[in-house]
Structure formats: structure tokens, C-alpha cells
Design an enzyme around this catalytic site. Structure first.
Site, PDB file in Angstrom:
ATOM      1  N   ASP A  93      85.526  33.131  52.174  1.00 24.02           N
ATOM      2  CA  ASP A  93      85.852  33.725  53.466  1.00 24.02           C
ATOM      3  C   ASP A  93      86.979  32.918  54.102  1.00 24.02           C
ATOM      4  O   ASP A  93      87.378  31.877  53.599  1.00 24.02           O
ATOM      5  CB  ASP A  93      84.614  33.810  54.357  1.00 24.02           C
ATOM      6  CG  ASP A  93      84.002  32.454  54.662  1.00 24.02           C
ATOM      7  OD1 ASP A  93      84.669  31.422  54.443  1.00 24.02           O
ATOM      8  OD2 ASP A  93      82.854  32.411  55.122  1.00 24.02           O
ATOM      9  N   SER A  94      87.492  33.403  55.218  1.00 27.29           N
ATOM     10  CA  SER A  94      88.680  32.778  55.804  1.00 27.29           C
ATOM     11  C   SER A  94      88.360  31.609  56.720  1.00 27.29           C
ATOM     12  O   SER A  94      89.249  30.845  57.089  1.00 27.29           O
ATOM     13  CB  SER A  94      89.468  33.819  56.600  1.00 27.29           C
ATOM     14  OG  SER A  94      88.746  34.204  57.766  1.00 27.29           O
ATOM     15  N   GLN A 190      88.821  45.616  61.629  1.00 29.26           N
ATOM     16  CA  GLN A 190      88.073  45.294  62.839  1.00 29.26           C
ATOM     17  C   GLN A 190      88.121  46.492  63.785  1.00 29.26           C
ATOM     18  O   GLN A 190      88.686  47.524  63.467  1.00 29.26           O
ATOM     19  CB  GLN A 190      88.644  44.038  63.503  1.00 29.26           C
ATOM     20  CG  GLN A 190      88.441  42.757  62.701  1.00 29.26           C
ATOM     21  CD  GLN A 190      86.989  42.278  62.681  1.00 29.26           C
ATOM     22  OE1 GLN A 190      86.122  42.833  63.365  1.00 29.26           O
ATOM     23  NE2 GLN A 190      86.709  41.241  61.896  1.00 29.26           N
ATOM     24  N   GLY A 217      83.240  42.551  61.316  1.00 31.44           N
ATOM     25  CA  GLY A 217      82.756  42.744  62.670  1.00 31.44           C
ATOM     26  C   GLY A 217      81.462  43.498  62.803  1.00 31.44           C
ATOM     27  O   GLY A 217      81.127  43.971  63.887  1.00 31.44           O
ATOM     28  N   ASP A 267      77.627  40.323  50.899  1.00 33.77           N
ATOM     29  CA  ASP A 267      77.133  38.949  50.770  1.00 33.77           C
ATOM     30  C   ASP A 267      76.175  38.671  51.906  1.00 33.77           C
ATOM     31  O   ASP A 267      76.256  39.300  52.967  1.00 33.77           O
ATOM     32  CB  ASP A 267      78.285  37.942  50.847  1.00 33.77           C
ATOM     33  CG  ASP A 267      78.748  37.735  52.293  1.00 33.77           C
ATOM     34  OD1 ASP A 267      78.306  36.761  52.930  1.00 33.77           O
ATOM     35  OD2 ASP A 267      79.535  38.563  52.798  1.00 33.77           O
ATOM     36  N   CYS A 305      58.341  42.195  37.993  1.00 35.77           N
ATOM     37  CA  CYS A 305      59.515  41.328  38.064  1.00 35.77           C
ATOM     38  C   CYS A 305      59.517  40.352  36.891  1.00 35.77           C
ATOM     39  O   CYS A 305      58.470  39.815  36.516  1.00 35.77           O
ATOM     40  CB  CYS A 305      59.525  40.567  39.387  1.00 35.77           C
ATOM     41  SG  CYS A 305      60.935  39.452  39.582  1.00 35.77           S
ATOM     42  N   CYS A 307      61.488  37.510  36.772  1.00 30.43           N
ATOM     43  CA  CYS A 307      62.015  36.194  37.140  1.00 30.43           C
ATOM     44  C   CYS A 307      60.999  35.108  36.798  1.00 30.43           C
ATOM     45  O   CYS A 307      59.806  35.388  36.607  1.00 30.43           O
ATOM     46  CB  CYS A 307      62.359  36.156  38.630  1.00 30.43           C
ATOM     47  SG  CYS A 307      60.949  35.824  39.725  1.00 30.43           S
ATOM     48  N   CYS A 310      57.746  34.962  38.923  1.00 34.43           N
ATOM     49  CA  CYS A 310      56.758  36.016  38.677  1.00 34.43           C
ATOM     50  C   CYS A 310      56.177  35.943  37.272  1.00 34.43           C
ATOM     51  O   CYS A 310      55.014  36.312  37.061  1.00 34.43           O
ATOM     52  CB  CYS A 310      57.393  37.387  38.918  1.00 34.43           C
ATOM     53  SG  CYS A 310      57.765  37.715  40.660  1.00 34.43           S
ATOM     54  N   HIS A 336      63.496  33.976  42.723  1.00 29.22           N
ATOM     55  CA  HIS A 336      62.915  35.321  42.765  1.00 29.22           C
ATOM     56  C   HIS A 336      63.743  36.252  43.649  1.00 29.22           C
ATOM     57  O   HIS A 336      64.051  37.392  43.255  1.00 29.22           O
ATOM     58  CB  HIS A 336      61.479  35.282  43.281  1.00 29.22           C
ATOM     59  CG  HIS A 336      60.972  36.650  43.644  1.00 29.22           C
ATOM     60  ND1 HIS A 336      60.509  37.550  42.711  1.00 29.22           N
ATOM     61  CD2 HIS A 336      60.930  37.299  44.849  1.00 29.22           C
ATOM     62  CE1 HIS A 336      60.190  38.685  43.312  1.00 29.22           C
ATOM     63  NE2 HIS A 336      60.427  38.558  44.604  1.00 29.22           N
TER      64      HIS A 336
END
Length: 376
Positions: A93-94, A190, A217, A267, A305, A307, A310, A336
Site C-alpha cells: 500500500d502507499s 475515491q 475509501g 486484503d 476442512c 488445514c 482441523c 485455519h
């Protein structure tokens, strides 16, 4: 995108899209969820463990890395990929959002933002040019232009002024970014919740020309209904042949709703932060592992699941290690949660490819409506 990088749109289902962002460091399957590696690490996870969840790309935070250990130090040590042992793509990110939300004694001018570090009080200037310099030093594959992100609610004049400043900064970011084959620069739309301001912002960004476009935003206090209302039009204002990135989102139902409306990338710190605070996300919704109902439960968080949490551990064990404040608690629950998020993205990609996003969405909400499994 710049040379050696491109976006290929493979299929649509309604407004939902699936495709591939191709970069020199590897392909990013879209829709994509990016785990957040704030300080060059996804908290409680080894990089190879993050990759094992199915993540194609990580996010790094310019603000945090410029303050500690500094972008110059990371560059001298071979760049962010080498520094954190992650050989897949990285988006940074900036720094604009963190400056406005975390820094002390900040002052906003046309040049940029002057602020004092929340770590040691040192004074810094973050401008479009400095943000591009930092992200180049870090070596991130996808660079975000520098913008201002006003908190909502805000009055129209404040949104208008902020949007116009961000567009001037976007032009300066593009100029400072220069010609960097194999690296991509994304612009950030924006305008708050105002459709006409969003359109004006999108027009300005299209005229500047970027490799991808973010809807900025949002997820700043407006609530899901207002966010979805904005997403009903904002992605449509952006080029169809470039990736669309919704910044800072979010909960699983936020993600599904965003993809439904044409978003390709997201994200959020939520899956990792939740894991460290005893919260697990499953197809049936959220599980609070600290609750006493799990103390004697031999069943996994989610029997479907795959993972490590689990496959290998019971709810009783996960409850115990959280209550005992053992580090493995955050490790297992974070793994998980990230696994669940990546499985969710893959399920959506498959549904879009089969032109059945509506069917997927109905099943997603039906599973969540059932709630967690009945206590023993």
C-alpha cells in the site's frame, strides 16, 4: 500492465469475474485474497505456511516498513521478497491510510503529509514521490499510488476536496513511478459514497492510465449496506480489462458481496487478527474457541476442512491452548482462518468458471444460516 505483467479475464458469472494477473514472480488467481504482512510477516505464520494455504500474493505496509526497519535497510538486504523469504508477488500500500489513522501530529498539504512516528516520535514527510521511492526500494510487484482516505461519514465538500487532491497525487505518483518493466502501478478511486464523485475520480484515473484500479475509501465505518450500495456502481466505472481491488475488506460475507459486484482483489488483517484472539471462521460462520462449550469437544473446528488445525487437533485442545495463552493457539487458528479464506476464493473461482455464482452464493448463505455445530 507494464511489460511482462498482464491481466487475463477468463470467465464471468453476472458481474463476478475470474482470471489471472500474470507477473514475473508468478500468477495471481482472481478473485484473490491477500493476507496482510504488516511488518514483513503475516503474524503467527511462516511464509511457507502462508503459501500452503493457497495464497498467491501478500500485502506489505509501506508506513510500517518505512519506519522500521526502513525501506533503505530492506533494499540493502536484497529487497522485501528476500528479506521475508517470500518468492511470490507482493503488493504494497502507499502508506496514506496508516498515516491518517495511526501517525501523531500529522499535517496535510498539497505536497504530502508531514507526521510524527507512532513508534519514536521522529518527523517524516510522506508524499507521492517519497511513497513511490519507498515502494521501489522494497521491490514490491504491485505498487499503490499515494492517496488520502477520508473517514466516513464526511460531508460532500470534504469528499470532493479529498478526491481532487488524491487525483493530483495520482498523477504525481504515475510520473514518479516512471518506466519499470515487470512492475505494476494501481490507481485508487475515491469519492466516498457519491456516485458522481466516484465517476469523476474514475475518469481522472483512466486518463492518467494505470495497470490496475482500486476502489478506495470504503470499509472505513460506513457499514455493509452502504458499502454494497457503492459497489453496485463503483467497479462498473473502472476499466473492464484491468484488475479491480477493494482495499481493506474483509469479512467472508463482505468478500462474497464484493466479488458478486465485480471486485477481483481484496486484503484484510481479519483472518490473522481473529486467529490471535480466539476467533475462527468456518463455512458455518464464526466460532469463538474461548467459550466453555468447547472444553470437552473432541471434534474439529470444521470436519470438512483440511488445514492442520482441523486435521490434527480437537476443539477441546484449541480451547485449552487459547485459555493457557500458548503461542500455538494463534498459529493454528491463523492457519485455519487463512486456509478457509483461500478455500472460499477457490470455490468462488470455480463457481464463476461454471457460470454458477448465484448458486454458490445461495449455498454460502445457507451454510452460514445453519450456525455452528450443536454442542455435545
Amino acid at each position: 500492465m507494464t511489460r511482462a505483467s498482464s491481466f487475463r479475464l477468463d470467465a464471468t458469472s453476472g458481474k463476478a469475474r475470474t482470471g489471472v494477473i500474470q507477473t514475473p514472480r508468478g500468477d495471481i488467481r482472481t478473485p484473490a485474497f491477500m493476507p496482510v504482512g504488516t511488518a514483513a510477516t503475516v503474524k503467527a505464520m511462516m511464509p511457507e505456511s502462508v503459501a500452503a494455504t493457497g495464497a498467491d500474493i501478500l500485502l506489505g505496509n509501506t508506513y510500517h516498513l518505512m519506519l522500521r526497519p526502513t525501506a533503505e535497510r530492506i533494499a540493502n538486504l536484497g529487497g522485501l521478497h528476500s528479506f521475508m523469504n517470500w518468492d511470490k508477488p507482493i503488493l504494497t500500500d502507499s502508506g496514506g491510510f496508516q498515516v491518517m489513522s495511526l501517525a501523531d501530529l500529522r499535517k496535510l498539504t498539497e505536497e504530502g503529509v508531514t507526521f510524527r512516528s507512532h513508534i519514536d516520535g521522529s518527523k517524516h514527510l510522506l508524499s507521492p514521490e517519497r511513497s513511490m521511492e519507498i515502494q521501489k526500494l522494497l521491490g514490491s510487484d504491485i505498487v499503490m499510488c499515494f492517496d488520502e482516505c477520508p473517514a466516513l461519514p464526511a460531508d460532500r465538500k470534504a469528499l470532493d476536496d479529498s478526491m481532487r487532491l488524491s487525483m493530483r497525487w495520482a498523477a504525481r505518483s504515475k510520473e514518479a513511478f516512471g518506466d519499470r518493466p515487470g512492475y505494476a502501478l494501481f490507481g485508487i478511486q475515491q469519492g466516498g459514497l457519491e456516485e458522481d464523485l466516484r465517476e469523476e475520480s474514475a475518469k481522472a484515473l483512466r486518463e492518467i492510465g494505470f495497470d490496475g484500479y482500486a476502489v478506495g475509501g470504503l470499509a472505513v465505518g460506513e457499514g455493509q449496506a452502504a458499502m454494497f450500495g457503492c459497489l453496485d456502481f463503483a467497479p462498473d466505472q473502472l476499466p473492464t480489462d484491468k484488475p479491480r481491488y477493494l482495499m481493506g475488506v474483509g469479512k467472508p460475507d463482505d468478500i462474497v458481496g464484493a466479488v458478486k459486484r465485480g471486485i477481483d482483489m481484496m486484503d484484510c488483517v481479519l483472518p490473522s487478527r481473529s486467529g490471535r484472539t480466539g476467533q475462527a471462521w468456518t463455512r458455518r460462520g464464526q466460532v469463538n474457541i474461548k467459550n466453555a462449550r468447547h472444553a470437552d469437544d473432541p471434534r474439529p473446528l470444521d470436519e470438512d476442512c483440511t488445514c492442520p488445525a482441523c486435521r490434527n487437533y480437537s476443539r477441546a485442545y484449541l480451547h485449552h491452548v487459547f485459555r493457557a495463552q500458548e503461542m500455538i493457539s494463534g498459529m493454528l487458528l491463523t492457519w485455519h482462518n487463512l486456509h478457509y479464506y483461500q478455500e472460499l476464493m477457490q470455490t468462488m473461482r470455480d463457481a464463476i468458471a461454471a457460470n454458477d455464482f448465484a448458486g454458490f452464493e445461495a449455498r454460502f448463505h445457507a451454510d452460514r444460516a445453519e450456525g455452528d455445530i450443536v454442542p455435545l
